[in-house]
Design a protein around this motif. Structure first.
Motif, mmCIF file in Angstrom:
data_model
loop_
_atom_site.group_PDB
_atom_site.id
_atom_site.type_symbol
_atom_site.label_atom_id
_atom_site.label_comp_id
_atom_site.label_asym_id
_atom_site.label_seq_id
_atom_site.Cartn_x
_atom_site.Cartn_y
_atom_site.Cartn_z
ATOM 1 N N ILE B 26 -17.027 147.449 82.119
ATOM 2 C CA ILE B 26 -18.315 148.068 82.423
ATOM 3 C C ILE B 26 -19.413 147.177 81.836
ATOM 4 O O ILE B 26 -19.295 146.697 80.696
ATOM 5 C CB ILE B 26 -18.374 149.488 81.835
ATOM 6 C CG1 ILE B 26 -17.372 150.386 82.570
ATOM 7 C CG2 ILE B 26 -19.778 150.065 81.914
ATOM 8 C CD1 ILE B 26 -17.204 151.768 81.969
ATOM 9 N N SER B 27 -20.457 146.977 82.634
ATOM 10 C CA SER B 27 -21.531 146.087 82.221
ATOM 11 C C SER B 27 -22.127 146.526 80.880
ATOM 12 O O SER B 27 -22.441 147.704 80.677
ATOM 13 C CB SER B 27 -22.636 146.082 83.291
ATOM 14 O OG SER B 27 -23.712 145.275 82.885
ATOM 15 N N GLY B 28 -22.238 145.565 79.976
ATOM 16 C CA GLY B 28 -22.829 145.859 78.677
ATOM 17 C C GLY B 28 -21.841 146.305 77.621
ATOM 18 O O GLY B 28 -22.192 146.402 76.438
ATOM 19 N N HIS B 29 -20.597 146.575 78.008
ATOM 20 C CA HIS B 29 -19.606 146.991 77.023
ATOM 21 C C HIS B 29 -19.139 145.783 76.220
ATOM 22 O O HIS B 29 -18.690 144.782 76.773
ATOM 23 C CB HIS B 29 -18.421 147.678 77.705
ATOM 24 C CG HIS B 29 -18.667 149.121 77.980
ATOM 25 N ND1 HIS B 29 -17.667 149.984 78.373
ATOM 26 C CD2 HIS B 29 -19.798 149.861 77.902
ATOM 27 C CE1 HIS B 29 -18.176 151.199 78.525
ATOM 28 N NE2 HIS B 29 -19.477 151.145 78.253
ATOM 29 N N VAL B 30 -19.228 145.931 74.923
ATOM 30 C CA VAL B 30 -18.910 144.833 74.018
ATOM 31 C C VAL B 30 -17.410 144.719 73.770
ATOM 32 O O VAL B 30 -16.857 143.641 73.650
ATOM 33 C CB VAL B 30 -19.668 145.032 72.689
ATOM 34 C CG1 VAL B 30 -19.204 144.052 71.648
ATOM 35 C CG2 VAL B 30 -21.172 144.923 72.917
ATOM 36 N N SER B 31 -16.747 145.870 73.713
ATOM 37 C CA SER B 31 -15.326 145.891 73.352
ATOM 38 C C SER B 31 -14.460 145.914 74.600
ATOM 39 O O SER B 31 -14.762 146.617 75.572
ATOM 40 C CB SER B 31 -15.010 147.107 72.490
ATOM 41 O OG SER B 31 -15.754 147.071 71.289
ATOM 42 N N LEU B 32 -13.372 145.157 74.564
ATOM 43 C CA LEU B 32 -12.441 145.109 75.687
ATOM 44 C C LEU B 32 -11.024 145.106 75.154
ATOM 45 O O LEU B 32 -10.711 144.407 74.181
ATOM 46 C CB LEU B 32 -12.699 143.863 76.549
ATOM 47 C CG LEU B 32 -11.895 143.751 77.850
ATOM 48 C CD1 LEU B 32 -12.727 143.111 78.945
ATOM 49 C CD2 LEU B 32 -10.603 143.004 77.648
ATOM 50 N N PHE B 33 -10.185 145.909 75.780
ATOM 51 C CA PHE B 33 -8.804 146.100 75.334
ATOM 52 C C PHE B 33 -7.857 145.819 76.499
ATOM 53 O O PHE B 33 -8.164 146.110 77.649
ATOM 54 C CB PHE B 33 -8.572 147.551 74.887
ATOM 55 C CG PHE B 33 -9.574 148.086 73.908
ATOM 56 C CD1 PHE B 33 -10.821 148.528 74.335
ATOM 57 C CD2 PHE B 33 -9.278 148.152 72.562
ATOM 58 C CE1 PHE B 33 -11.754 149.032 73.450
ATOM 59 C CE2 PHE B 33 -10.204 148.651 71.667
ATOM 60 C CZ PHE B 33 -11.443 149.087 72.107
ATOM 61 N N PRO B 70 -13.978 134.317 77.719
ATOM 62 C CA PRO B 70 -14.807 133.188 77.264
ATOM 63 C C PRO B 70 -16.308 133.463 77.200
ATOM 64 O O PRO B 70 -16.989 132.868 76.355
ATOM 65 C CB PRO B 70 -14.488 132.087 78.280
ATOM 66 C CG PRO B 70 -13.914 132.797 79.454
ATOM 67 C CD PRO B 70 -13.233 134.017 78.932
ATOM 68 N N GLU B 71 -16.831 134.316 78.058
ATOM 69 C CA GLU B 71 -18.272 134.563 78.053
ATOM 70 C C GLU B 71 -18.604 135.988 77.625
ATOM 71 O O GLU B 71 -19.729 136.459 77.823
ATOM 72 C CB GLU B 71 -18.860 134.254 79.436
ATOM 73 C CG GLU B 71 -18.694 132.782 79.820
ATOM 74 C CD GLU B 71 -19.251 132.477 81.193
ATOM 75 O OE1 GLU B 71 -19.759 133.410 81.859
ATOM 76 O OE2 GLU B 71 -19.171 131.302 81.609
ATOM 77 N N GLY B 72 -17.611 136.664 77.054
ATOM 78 C CA GLY B 72 -17.862 138.009 76.544
ATOM 79 C C GLY B 72 -17.985 139.071 77.613
ATOM 80 O O GLY B 72 -18.437 140.189 77.324
ATOM 81 N N SER B 73 -17.552 138.757 78.830
ATOM 82 C CA SER B 73 -17.607 139.766 79.892
ATOM 83 C C SER B 73 -16.225 139.889 80.534
ATOM 84 O O SER B 73 -15.377 140.603 80.005
ATOM 85 C CB SER B 73 -18.673 139.397 80.921
ATOM 86 O OG SER B 73 -18.689 140.331 81.974
ATOM 87 N N VAL B 74 -16.000 139.162 81.607
ATOM 88 C CA VAL B 74 -14.710 139.190 82.300
ATOM 89 C C VAL B 74 -13.612 138.680 81.374
ATOM 90 O O VAL B 74 -13.818 137.743 80.585
ATOM 91 C CB VAL B 74 -14.784 138.326 83.575
ATOM 92 C CG1 VAL B 74 -13.405 138.149 84.191
ATOM 93 C CG2 VAL B 74 -15.750 138.943 84.565
ATOM 94 N N CYS B 92 -6.616 147.579 81.486
ATOM 95 C CA CYS B 92 -7.753 147.057 80.748
ATOM 96 C C CYS B 92 -8.689 148.230 80.456
ATOM 97 O O CYS B 92 -8.832 149.146 81.285
ATOM 98 C CB CYS B 92 -8.474 145.997 81.576
ATOM 99 S SG CYS B 92 -9.984 145.354 80.845
ATOM 100 N N ALA B 93 -9.302 148.236 79.303
ATOM 101 C CA ALA B 93 -10.272 149.269 78.946
ATOM 102 C C ALA B 93 -11.461 148.610 78.268
ATOM 103 O O ALA B 93 -11.332 147.549 77.656
ATOM 104 C CB ALA B 93 -9.651 150.313 78.023
ATOM 105 N N SER B 94 -12.614 149.238 78.397
ATOM 106 C CA SER B 94 -13.788 148.724 77.698
ATOM 107 C C SER B 94 -14.511 149.874 77.024
ATOM 108 O O SER B 94 -14.351 151.047 77.407
ATOM 109 C CB SER B 94 -14.720 147.965 78.639
ATOM 110 O OG SER B 94 -15.387 148.826 79.544
ATOM 111 N N SER B 95 -15.278 149.548 76.014
ATOM 112 C CA SER B 95 -16.084 150.562 75.334
ATOM 113 C C SER B 95 -17.333 149.907 74.762
ATOM 114 O O SER B 95 -17.416 148.678 74.637
ATOM 115 C CB SER B 95 -15.283 151.253 74.234
ATOM 116 O OG SER B 95 -15.119 150.413 73.125
ATOM 117 N N GLU B 96 -18.279 150.748 74.420
ATOM 118 C CA GLU B 96 -19.451 150.261 73.725
ATOM 119 C C GLU B 96 -19.008 149.715 72.370
ATOM 120 O O GLU B 96 -17.899 149.951 71.922
ATOM 121 C CB GLU B 96 -20.446 151.403 73.533
ATOM 122 C CG GLU B 96 -20.954 151.969 74.847
ATOM 123 C CD GLU B 96 -21.774 153.232 74.635
ATOM 124 O OE1 GLU B 96 -22.602 153.538 75.508
ATOM 125 O OE2 GLU B 96 -21.594 153.908 73.607
#
Lengths: 112, 115
Positions: B26-33, B70-74, B92-96
């Protein structure tokens, strides 16, 4: 100590009935307990979550009951509907960490 | 807004092939699992990113598994020399920004079958 044990593995409930899913844990450091709902072909979605400083949390038809001394928590689905048919996972996490320890899941089927 | 997306949704690989699985958080989510879900089991943690930094890779089952953001997104999860035991759904999961007590939003997963 890292495990979260979930039961039953599967559950069949009549429409309008109460569905109850139980989880138990060993690690007393766990302090956050979410429940996730997963439909076939979809990713898990957060349903409701609780911290151990409360014994019960209710959101609509979904209630978590928490027993800190017994190290158990359960999900109650009131007035179960066919649309609730899905797999439910409990999970737990420790302070300062970002990963969940998931239970093995309960496949719920609500009969119309 | 759009949720977490993953591609491909299904992947069949011959044993020994390399595969790459993509996650768009999700756009803007910093954390990715990344999690691995075997058939009939709950998801198991693989690795965690905060922006581009891989802060925890303790769940990766072997050195054949590699993840990057590498770019903190994908993010991409790569599995080299696939084995039959790698067959699973990769979530894959993402969170603020925050720890596990922030809601993790899951994608639909990539179902990998290794023949």
């Amino acid at each position: 100590q890292q495990q979260v044990k979930q039961s039953p593995q599967s559950l069949i409930v009549q429409k309008g009935g109460i569905s109850i899913i139980n989880c138990a844990y060993e690690n007393t450091a766990f302090d956050y307990f979410p429940w996730y709902q997963q439909f076939p072909g979809k990713g898990p979605a957060l349903l409701i979550a609780i911290r151990p400083d409360v014994s019960e949390k209710k959101e609509g038809r979904f209630t978590i009951s928490f027993n800190k001394s017994a190290k158990q928590f359960s999900l109650h689905i009131m007035d179960s509907q066919p649309g609730d048919s899905a797999t439910y996972f409990c999970a737990a996490s420790r302070p300062g960490t970002y990963k969940y320890i998931f239970g093995t899941g309960t496949r719920l089927k609500v009969l119309a | 807004g759009a949720g977490v997306s993953q591609s491909p949704r299904y992947k069949v690989a011959k044993r020994g092939q390399d595969v790459a699985l993509r996650c768009d958080p999700i756009s803007g989510h910093v954390s990715l699992f990344w999690y691995q879900q075997a058939l009939g089991q709950g998801p198991e943690f693989l690795t965690y990113f905060q922006n581009e930094a891989q802060l925890d890779k303790s769940g990766l089952p072997s050195d054949r598994f590699f993840a990057e953001r590498p770019e903190g997104s994908v993010s991409t999860l790569k599995i080299q020399r696939t084995q039959q035991e790698d067959s699973a759904v990769y979530l894959c999961a993402s969170s603020e920004l925050g720890g596990a007590q922030k809601t993790q939003y899951f994608g639909p997963g990539t179902r990998l079958l290794v023949l």
